[in-house]
Design an enzyme around this catalytic site. Structure first.
Site, mmCIF file in Angstrom:
data_model
loop_
_atom_site.group_PDB
_atom_site.id
_atom_site.type_symbol
_atom_site.label_atom_id
_atom_site.label_comp_id
_atom_site.label_asym_id
_atom_site.label_seq_id
_atom_site.Cartn_x
_atom_site.Cartn_y
_atom_site.Cartn_z
ATOM 1 N N LEU A 94 0.822 -1.211 0.000
ATOM 2 C CA LEU A 94 0.000 0.000 0.000
ATOM 3 C C LEU A 94 0.857 1.263 0.000
ATOM 4 O O LEU A 94 2.018 1.240 0.413
ATOM 5 C CB LEU A 94 -0.897 0.016 1.239
ATOM 6 N N SER A 95 0.273 2.358 -0.426
ATOM 7 C CA SER A 95 0.916 3.661 -0.329
ATOM 8 C C SER A 95 1.200 3.942 1.146
ATOM 9 O O SER A 95 0.327 3.757 1.997
ATOM 10 C CB SER A 95 -0.005 4.741 -0.900
ATOM 11 N N GLY A 141 6.061 1.825 3.162
ATOM 12 C CA GLY A 141 7.508 1.884 3.349
ATOM 13 C C GLY A 141 8.302 1.325 2.180
ATOM 14 O O GLY A 141 9.519 1.144 2.285
ATOM 15 N N THR A 170 9.352 2.566 -0.766
ATOM 16 C CA THR A 170 10.426 3.404 -1.291
ATOM 17 C C THR A 170 11.546 3.564 -0.272
ATOM 18 O O THR A 170 12.730 3.501 -0.632
ATOM 19 C CB THR A 170 9.883 4.772 -1.737
ATOM 20 N N SER A 214 1.568 -1.656 -7.374
ATOM 21 C CA SER A 214 1.149 -2.806 -8.180
ATOM 22 C C SER A 214 0.084 -3.624 -7.449
ATOM 23 O O SER A 214 0.340 -4.735 -7.016
ATOM 24 C CB SER A 214 2.349 -3.661 -8.593
#
Length: 188
Positions: A11-12, A15, A17, A84
């Site tokens: 999920l956005s 963590g 990135t 994704s």
């Protein structure tokens, strides 16, 4: 050295990135060639024409797969940080890339909403944006990823160590040789 892809999905705000950046840093320190393909950066530079519909997300993911394939073919590790959300997209990536390690960056929706680094959850909950994964659009958790890290319970460092250990076990990297080589370089 053969190239391969580490595909971080979640999920956005989970963590992805942050973990991907630290993973890249460690791999580079160990002497590997590694590129970070962050979903937001790719969207900004290669997919500004796309929205967030299922079809647009699929096109975006296919572009990332293509870049990953080019990098892997040239002996470079691709570290993909991309929500994704659909299993079918990730299955496509796995099929196309062959040398593929799926990492599920698990995190509760409540924690992601609290973190909300881009303010997207707030906007989605206020009806300002549509198609937000986890709110109006589903996130299909991976059924059998090679690695699961849980950012509700594990630090970034712990997550990266788990991923590196798995890459070592799968034969993509050799931590013992790499650590020895790093010590030798520092000693010179």
């Amino acid at each position: 050295m053969k190239g391969f892809t580490v595909w971080l999905t979640g999920l956005s705000g989970s963590g992805k990135t942050t973990i991907a950046k630290e993973l890249q840093k460690k791999l580079l320190m160990l002497g590997y060639k590694a590129e970070l393909l962050d979903g937001d950066d790719i969207r900004r530079n290669l997919s500004p024409d796309l929205g967030f519909s299922k079809q647009d997300r699929e096109i975006h993911a296919r572009r990332v797969v293509y870049i990953s394939k080019l990098l892997a073919r040239n002996g470079i590790i691709s570290i993909v940080s991309l929500i994704s959300p659909y299993r079918a997209f990730r299955a496509y990536a796995r099929e196309e890339l062959k040398e593929f390690v799926e990492v599920y960056v698990k995190c509760s929706i409540d924690t992601c909403i609290k973190r909300d680094p881009k303010g997207l959850y707030r906007k989605a909950l206020n009806g300002e944006i549509q198609d937000m994964t986890g709110i109006q659009d589903p996130y299909e958790e991976p059924l059998s990823p090679e690695v699961v890290v849980d950012t509700d319970r594990q630090s970034v460092e712990e997550c990266v160590d788990i991923i590196l250990t798995k890459l070592n076990r799968l034969g993509y990297i050799n931590l013992l040789e790499d650590a020895e080589e790093e010590r030798n370089v520092k000693a010179k």
